[in-house]
Enzyme design. Structure first.
Site, PDB file in Angstrom:
ATOM      1  CB  CYS A 106      -0.997  -0.031   1.155  1.00  0.00           C
ATOM      2  SG  CYS A 106      -2.323   1.193   0.989  1.00  0.00           S
ATOM      3  CG  HIS A 154      -4.010  -3.252   2.835  1.00  0.00           C
ATOM      4  ND1 HIS A 154      -3.034  -2.831   3.716  1.00  0.00           N
ATOM      5  CD2 HIS A 154      -4.617  -2.133   2.389  1.00  0.00           C
ATOM      6  CE1 HIS A 154      -3.059  -1.514   3.798  1.00  0.00           C
ATOM      7  NE2 HIS A 154      -4.008  -1.070   2.996  1.00  0.00           N
ATOM      8  CD  GLU A 174      -2.223  -6.172   5.218  1.00  0.00           C
ATOM      9  OE1 GLU A 174      -2.527  -5.015   5.529  1.00  0.00           O
ATOM     10  OE2 GLU A 174      -1.613  -6.463   4.169  1.00  0.00           O
TER      11      GLU A 174
END
Length: 196
Positions: free
Chosen positions: A77, A178, A180
């Site tokens: 990001c 992202h 994650e």
């Protein structure tokens, strides 16, 4: 394998570490230059403003160290955006200038900014970072700034405009989304990065 998450005092550091731990990795969040230099892989996550992140990196004396890293380094990001030459956030913020591409505020006459939520990527070039990932895979985005398509772009996303969602330059890899927070697709991308 020694995996380092550079401590930029950003909010998504622990979520990145949790994903890496889930994959069986021994991961340390640190801003210690010696540990960063000795690592096998580096992750540079970021949430917030380029100006704040660059001030943190300058305060910790990490700017030149990151630029000189030779091990695979993944910007997530804002971390990806920091690889650019500058951001037009706050008029002008100099960033790491690893790649000679600016980061600009997104614009859409019809869509809300920031770009928040799930979106797919379109792959332009095959790369080990994208093994097992195709144009139907969705990732989670949360950003107001982006890199236009450029010589480092290997995948892009459309949101009112096309922008770089995955970049590769030498040992530097960047994702605008992202991983994650991106379920299977994000986990696959992180696995691929760890195998590079």
């Amino acid at each position: 394998m020694k995996i380092i998450i550079i401590n930029t005092n950003c909010s998504n550091l622990s979520s990145v570490k949790i994903m890496l731990n889930k994959l069986g990795c021994n991961t340390i969040i640190t801003d210690d230059p010696d540990l960063i230099i000795q690592s096998d892989k580096i992750l540079l996550p970021g949430v917030g403003t380029a100006n704040t992140a660059m001030k943190q990196l300058k305060k910790k004396n990490l700017i030149q160290l990151i630029k000189k890293c030779t091990q695979p380094t993944l910007g997530i990001c804002l971390g990806m955006q920091l690889f650019g030459s500058f951001s037009n956030e706050n008029t002008h913020t100099n960033t790491l200038n690893i790649i000679n591409v600016p980061v600009k505020h997104m614009y859409s006459p019809t869509l809300p900014i920031p770009h928040m939520g799930w979106n797919n990527i379109t792959i332009l070039k095959k790369h080990d970072l994208l093994n097992g990932i195709n144009n139907n895979h969705y990732f989670y985005f949360a950003h107001s700034y982006c890199m236009e398509l450029n010589y480092t772009t290997i995948a892009y996303t459309n949101y009112g405009q096309p922008f770089s969602s995955v970049i590769v330059y030498k040992n530097f890899f960047g994702v605008q989304f992202h991983p994650e927070k991106s379920s299977f697709s994000g986990e696959q991308l992180i696995k691929n990065f760890l195998e590079i």
